[in-house]
Design a protein around this motif. Structure first.
Motif, short mmCIF file in Angstrom:
data_model
loop_
_atom_site.label_atom_id
_atom_site.label_comp_id
_atom_site.label_asym_id
_atom_site.label_seq_id
_atom_site.Cartn_x
_atom_site.Cartn_y
_atom_site.Cartn_z
N VAL A 47 -6.53 -0.97 -8.40
CA VAL A 47 -7.50 -1.91 -7.86
C VAL A 47 -7.38 -2.00 -6.35
N ARG A 48 -6.17 -1.85 -5.83
CA ARG A 48 -5.93 -1.87 -4.39
C ARG A 48 -5.36 -0.52 -3.95
N GLN A 49 -5.68 -0.15 -2.73
CA GLN A 49 -5.15 1.10 -2.21
C GLN A 49 -3.65 0.98 -1.92
N ALA A 50 -2.96 2.10 -2.07
CA ALA A 50 -1.55 2.18 -1.68
C ALA A 50 -1.46 2.33 -0.17
N GLY A 51 -0.24 2.16 0.37
CA GLY A 51 -0.02 2.31 1.80
C GLY A 51 -0.12 1.01 2.57
N VAL A 52 -0.29 -0.10 1.87
CA VAL A 52 -0.33 -1.41 2.53
C VAL A 52 1.00 -2.13 2.29
N THR A 53 1.26 -2.51 1.05
CA THR A 53 2.54 -3.14 0.71
C THR A 53 3.54 -2.12 0.17
N THR A 54 3.17 -0.85 0.12
CA THR A 54 4.09 0.20 -0.29
C THR A 54 5.32 0.22 0.63
N PRO A 55 6.53 0.39 0.09
CA PRO A 55 7.70 0.54 0.97
C PRO A 55 7.44 1.63 2.02
N GLN A 56 7.81 1.34 3.25
CA GLN A 56 7.41 2.18 4.37
C GLN A 56 8.06 3.56 4.30
N ARG A 139 6.55 10.76 -1.50
CA ARG A 139 6.11 9.36 -1.45
C ARG A 139 4.84 9.24 -0.61
N PHE A 140 3.93 10.15 -0.81
CA PHE A 140 2.70 10.23 -0.03
C PHE A 140 1.72 9.13 -0.41
N THR A 141 1.10 8.50 0.60
CA THR A 141 0.00 7.57 0.37
C THR A 141 -1.12 7.85 1.37
N ALA A 142 -2.33 7.58 0.96
CA ALA A 142 -3.49 7.64 1.84
C ALA A 142 -4.24 6.32 1.73
N THR A 143 -4.60 5.74 2.86
CA THR A 143 -5.28 4.46 2.91
C THR A 143 -6.53 4.62 3.76
N VAL A 144 -7.69 4.34 3.17
CA VAL A 144 -8.98 4.65 3.81
C VAL A 144 -9.72 3.36 4.15
N GLY A 145 -10.25 3.30 5.36
CA GLY A 145 -11.03 2.14 5.79
C GLY A 145 -12.24 2.56 6.60
N ILE A 146 -13.12 1.60 6.87
CA ILE A 146 -14.31 1.87 7.66
C ILE A 146 -14.32 1.00 8.90
N VAL A 391 -10.23 -2.06 5.02
CA VAL A 391 -9.60 -1.18 4.04
C VAL A 391 -10.28 -1.39 2.69
N LEU A 392 -10.88 -0.36 2.18
CA LEU A 392 -11.70 -0.43 0.97
C LEU A 392 -10.86 -0.79 -0.25
N PRO A 393 -11.45 -1.42 -1.25
CA PRO A 393 -10.76 -1.56 -2.54
C PRO A 393 -10.39 -0.20 -3.09
N GLY A 394 -9.39 -0.16 -3.94
CA GLY A 394 -8.91 1.11 -4.48
C GLY A 394 -9.89 1.76 -5.45
N ALA A 395 -9.65 3.04 -5.71
CA ALA A 395 -10.47 3.78 -6.67
C ALA A 395 -10.07 3.44 -8.10
N ARG A 396 -11.06 3.50 -8.97
CA ARG A 396 -10.83 3.26 -10.40
C ARG A 396 -11.59 4.31 -11.20
#
Length: 407
Positions: A47-56, A139-146, A391-396
């Motif tokens: 529901v939410r994208q990774a890379g925000v609260t994900t451990p750095q 531990r790859f993450t991608a976080t996409v925003g507009i 930052v867009l909502p996550g993909a489902r």
């Protein structure tokens, strides 16, 4: 397009870290870095994208793109929707996405339940609890925003708090390193992984999105073996970050959030010449522990109103310290989640890649105005790049990135 030097430079560079006190020189930009001990892998989709609260993770790469200027309105929305769908498809398989040889293998062809345009249809999507084991995908993450200007060009609703940041005193922004219609944060424990992913995403963007700028970042080696990352001044960066519960109040707005990016040049050597006690007065925290100046552990709240019992009742935290200017107590407790990295683009340009997530960028504006007015650290820092993104909502399943915005 502004291109930072890290991609053309040797894969390891020497960076002076002032906080060592004795001019400690460390190897900072390793292509592969050890992840924090015991850190779990990130959720890939949900529901939410990774890379925000994900451990750095140990490295980051920020990418900014502009929409082809010929694309506007419904046609532009359709073109961007196709790109985000293709990205969503590729990000569903991060192990192959971050492999250096990843190329045509990530092109949607309909063989896995998609329709060839990146729409997932009946594809088997990981849910938000699915986590990488931190091996193949680093531990790859991608976080996409507009960015703020994109909705107006496409004729789609503008997220409530999405707007350009105002100008601030003391900044010297390079327009080539600012803004962008689409912003992507790539993080991993290997810079090779983020660069491979960047190459794939840029290829999938085709002519719809044009690269605008990019900036790599890294976490300097920690002299205390882990914990809160330190910046190039040698101080811990992120000690006052919100807890998971506080993030629900101050960071997330539904399943989305906002990201503020600032490329901040630091006068590392000038700061290093100051005695430690003077550095601590400017920052407002102990350099060794990250704790408040009047004592206590790193994550203890700093009481900016506390005064000494002697010496005329002086403020324990100096009035012009960085911590006082940034204190959540001046914003009714509101906090931003800082996820910053260091950067080093040659011997004369190094500093902080400031990344902060919050439910409304107006918080950053208030804090930055206070800092410009009375933060003594401003003598040693200068913002040279800036961006803000929703930052867009996550993909489902059946709902790729951007579905809520673009329909």
């Amino acid at each position: 397009m502004a291109k930072n030097a890290v991609f053309d430079a040797p894969t390891r560079r020497r960076v002076l870290i002032a906080g060592a006190g004795i001019g400690l020189t460390v190897t900072a930009c390793s292509r592969d870095a050890d992840p924090p001990q015991g850190a779990p892998g990130p959720a890939r989709h949900g529901v939410r994208q990774a890379g925000v609260t994900t451990p750095q993770q140990a490295t980051a790469l920020l990418l900014a793109y502009d929409l082809d200027p010929e694309l506007r309105g419904a046609a532009g929305a359709r073109a961007l929707k196709a790109v985000l769908a293709a990205w969503t498809h590729a990000l569903a398989e991060p192990d192959s996405l971050v492999a250096p040889e990843a190329d045509e293998a990530n092109e949607p062809d309909g063989s896995d339940g998609s329709d060839g345009s990146g729409e997932t249809g009946g594809a088997d999507w990981p849910d938000e609890s699915d986590e990488s084991n931190g091996s193949g995908a680093a531990r790859f993450t991608a976080t996409v925003g507009i960015g703020p200007r994109l909705p107006g060009r496409l004729g789609v609703p503008v997220p409530a708090a999405l707007r350009d940041l105002p100008p601030f005193p003391g900044e010297r922004l390079d327009p080539a390193r600012c803004g962008g219609d689409v912003l992507v944060q790539l993080c991993a424990d290997s810079a090779d992984a983020t660069e491979a992913a960047a190459a794939t995403l840029t290829r999938l963007a085709g002519d719809t999105l044009r690269p605008r700028w990019r900036q790599a970042g890294f976490l300097p080696p920690s002299p205390d073996g882990g914990g809160t990352p330190r910046d190039l001044l040698g101080f811990k960066n992120g000690s006052a970050n919100p807890t998971a519960e506080e993030c629900e109040r101050w960071v997330w707005t539904g399943d989305a959030t906002y990201l503020v990016v600032r490329r901040v040049h630091l006068s590392v050597e000038d700061f290093a010449r100051l005695p430690v006690h003077r550095q601590e007065e400017i920052i407002g925290r102990r350099r060794e522990t990250g704790g408040p100046l009047d004592g206590g552990p790193e994550h203890a709240d700093v009481d900016i109103h506390a005064r000494t019992a002697q010496g005329g009742g002086r403020y324990v935290t100096p009035p012009h310290s960085h911590v006082r200017a940034a204190s959540p107590s001046l914003d009714a407790g509101a906090r931003m989640l800082r996820r910053g990295y260091s950067y080093a683009d040659g011997p004369t340009d190094q500093g902080l890649l400031f990344l902060a997530f919050m439910r409304d960028p107006a918080l950053f504006t208030r804090v930055q105005r206070r800092m410009a007015a009375r933060d003594e650290l401003s003598r040693f820092s200068e913002a040279r790049g800036s961006a803000v993104a929703y930052v867009l909502p996550g993909a489902r399943p059946g709902r790729p990135l951007g579905a809520e915005l673009l329909g």
